[in-house]
Design an enzyme around this catalytic site. Structure first.
Site, PDB file in Angstrom:
ATOM      1  N   ARG B  23       0.836  -1.207   0.000  1.00  0.00           N
ATOM      2  CA  ARG B  23       0.000   0.000   0.000  1.00  0.00           C
ATOM      3  C   ARG B  23       0.868   1.255   0.000  1.00  0.00           C
ATOM      4  NH1 ARG B  23      -3.535  -2.108   3.780  1.00  0.00           N
ATOM      5  NH2 ARG B  23      -2.410  -1.123   5.484  1.00  0.00           N
ATOM      6  N   CYS B  44      -5.679 -17.541  16.817  1.00  0.00           N
ATOM      7  CA  CYS B  44      -6.481 -17.508  18.043  1.00  0.00           C
ATOM      8  C   CYS B  44      -7.767 -18.306  17.905  1.00  0.00           C
ATOM      9  CB  CYS B  44      -6.838 -16.075  18.415  1.00  0.00           C
ATOM     10  SG  CYS B  44      -5.403 -15.013  18.553  1.00  0.00           S
ATOM     11  N   TYR B 410     -25.452   4.016  30.751  1.00  0.00           N
ATOM     12  CA  TYR B 410     -26.293   3.241  31.642  1.00  0.00           C
ATOM     13  C   TYR B 410     -27.667   2.986  31.034  1.00  0.00           C
ATOM     14  CZ  TYR B 410     -29.822   2.421  35.218  1.00  0.00           C
ATOM     15  OH  TYR B 410     -30.886   1.904  35.911  1.00  0.00           O
TER      16      TYR B 410
END
Lengths: 435, 435
Positions: B23, B44, B410
């Protein structure tokens, strides 16, 4: 006479203030005057009580009344409506039933909350129109729902509470129409982000944007829920001479002092500092009510505390979506004359190969030099807690370049190796570089 | 001759480096030399491929090979084992099958990864002992599992991978014994936090702490998985004269330059700067591999980029638990001679009245003046993404007092009105004040 603190309002802010005051100065006489019959319940839980997710109204109380009265020694008086505040004479007048009483104070904390804006709904009686801003009202409405008397409902307003109420009513088997005067749901989001939520809502209710409660052609319904916003209950203090700001909310300093001597304020009736704009803002939310109440009570009782301000973080569950925001939107930035652009990305919430993930929409709003100004997120998972990363970044004054370097946790069940926040930050940083 | 970049290793760091280099400078000739048969798969994800959560090995590849070779014009050579690196002559020697080849370069990026530490397991043949560090191995092991040939297994080591492997094997119906030489699971956590995980693991496998693979009395098993950690594959560069640091990993600057001219390094073979201690640290993780690979490739190709360091964030799913950490543990602080204390709280992950929440254990590690040094979290929900708030706070150099003021989101379905982070911060701040 011992010193007396009077707390006007027994909601989250008021009970936080009263509790903090007793902790700070156990010798202080603390009196809470609450206009309704209940104190310290989870106002934000009302939609979930109505839907049945929360089984009983009792579940909504954080603590039994005795925790405040016996354990903390707070004198709580319910159904006590304060009608006058005299900051020079240092007394308040309140009504309890037929009686009018006067109470002197050495300090007063105004936590009167907010009152819902009323809208007349044609053809629906007052007894069938609910704002659902108090537990009394929620109990009445739940009674109707439990009795199977509600087949259809009109929700006026597609803000946080309106959509939570729509979800609750759908959960109870109602046919729900939602009208919103504006051309988008959730006016605290940018339209492009709100559009994602809109599609989700349309699949579940009859949603009519650009439509008010008096529009012709609305279906005949059993009841209406009006949730078109709230106004700060600031009149009492304003009449007494306290300065007000945005939306008529009380102006306070970082110690929650109003401009009147001996008068503190907290919760949904104040406009605290917004740390992103540097100006006071009216963003009535439960978290801020708790925090500012605690600061007001501590300082008014002679202790030391401060509240550095909000960054405008909020999250709402809209059916299966988590919808979250922090900071300011692009629209808010422009309205405030702040140079800003928005960078949007859509990325999976988990590793590509790990099942159960879904698309997460992330918008970053950033200004000069790539400074982060705000963020919005919508997705079936991963928005509600991810937004807090950006709230933290805002508090720290980070740029989108700083975000790119965040060392965020990765494991396939929880996120892609490049978290959607990092993807968005990279995209934003490239634009900043190119500009 | 055009300029040529050689990338040693085709894992996450290597392919990130190669892609970033192309790139940055599309004229650059980029050759990747990978010792195994596969490039750029999700290392993973191997435990989830073994458990069957990920259906096929193909799913683990982020992109088809052609994305790199055709679309990005990268010359990828697999089964190519580099045996020599000459930074003065600027060439490498590598073996492909019977052939030994020499390749000159203008820049080289070492992303050789890490190799698992081997442990001999008595009575289990080498063909039945797996480290599960490569896809080849995972495919072989999955073959045995799919054939129903594994009724019982021994996992050696109770770190991240060991516990992920234990979970995968249990999911496949195996009877699993886990032995760990140390007296706790997850040695990257403080013992008090690890104890919460230990209880959860004990309910699901036969866990034996303070026990090694040669201990008497271990059950006879069908196979063994050894996961007692990895060592950086730094020998090639070290022999060529590159300086090494913790664990023998390569030392690099913020541009991923090794101490050898023209030699960059990234991924699991380097020790990048730890921003909390200010020292290099060996914490081999996929996120850092991707980021450092990109920086190395960009800079080595003539572009501009930097990696400001890690804060040691990691998360792992252990059966039904989310286990997360960031910064340094109390034990790590003490070992480094940094003054620190730990504050622990246990709080619900959602509003008390909202169903589905669970207990979240939060440990904050803080030092002089309340400076945040690290955090650990364990719970059935809410740890994996909440840890990122603290990772962000660490990057910003916040104190526990700063944390208390965070404007976190919240709503009852997602958190209590005081988020567990705020509860922990308040508890920590009180201790700081009292000290």
């Amino acid at each position: 006479m011992s010193e007396r603190m009077v707390v006007i309002g027994g909601g989250a802010a008021g009970m936080s203030a009263a509790s903090a005051a007793r902790r700070t100065n156990p010798a202080l006489d603390v009196v809470v005057l609450e206009s309704t019959s209940y104190i310290a319940y989870g106002l934000c839980g009302l939609p979930y009580y109505l839907s049945g997710v929360v089984a009983t109204a009792d579940d909504l109380f954080a603590y039994p009344m005795e925790r405040f009265t016996k354990d903390r020694g707070i004198d709580v008086r319910t159904a006590a409506v304060v009608t006058e505040l005299d900051p020079d004479g240092q007394w308040v007048v309140y009504r309890m039933g037929e009686r009018t009483l006067r109470l002197s104070y050495s300090s007063v904390v105004v936590t009167a909350g907010a009152t819902p804006v009323h809208v007349e709904v044609p053809d629906i009686g007052a007894d069938r129109t609910f704002a659902v801003r108090t537990l009394e009202e929620a109990i009445a409405l739940r009674g109707l729902l439990d009795a199977g008397k509600v087949g259809s409902a009109l929700v006026v307003g597609a803000g946080y509470i309106g959509l939570e109420m729509a979800e609750a009513l759908v959960a109870r088997g109602c046919s729900v129409t939602v009208v919103e005067r504006l051309d988008q749901v959730l006016p605290t989001l940018d339209p492009e982000v709100a559009a994602v939520v809109e599609g989700h809502v349309r699949e579940r209710v009859d949603l009519r944007l650009g439509t008010d409660a008096c529009a012709p052609g609305l279906p005949v319904v059993d009841l209406a829920v009006v949730s078109v916003g709230v106004r700060p209950a600031a009149t009492l203090a304003a009449v007494a001479g306290a300065q007000t700001g945005p939306a008529g909310a009380l102006l306070v300093d970082a110690q929650m002092r109003t401009t009147l001597p001996g008068v503190w304020a907290a919760g949904d009736c104040i406009a605290p500092l917004h740390r992103v704009t540097g100006e006071p803002a009216y963003v009535p939310l439960g978290t801020t009510a708790n925090k500012t109440g605690r600061v007001a009570g501590t300082v008014a009782a002679g202790g030391s505390a401060s509240f550095p301000g909000i960054v405008g973080t909020a999250v709402v569950k809209v059916f299966d979506l988590e919808v979250a925001r922090t900071g300011i939107t692009l629209a808010e930035a422009r309205a405030a004359g702040i140079e800003a652009v928005a960078t949007d990305v859509v990325h999976r919430s988990r590793a590509k190969y790990y099942p159960g993930g879904s698309a997460l929409h992330v918008r970053l709003v950033h200004g000069a030099g790539g400074r982060l100004l705000g963020a919005q997120m919508v997705g079936c998972e991963g928005a509600a807690q991810r937004i807090d990363v950006l709230a933290t970044a805002l508090q720290a004054g980070m740029t989108v370049g700083d975000l790119m370097a965040l060392d965020l946790a990765y494991a396939p069940p929880y996120s892609p190796v490049y978290d959607p926040i990092l993807i968005a930050a990279e995209s934003a940083a490239r634009r900043v570089e190119a500009s």
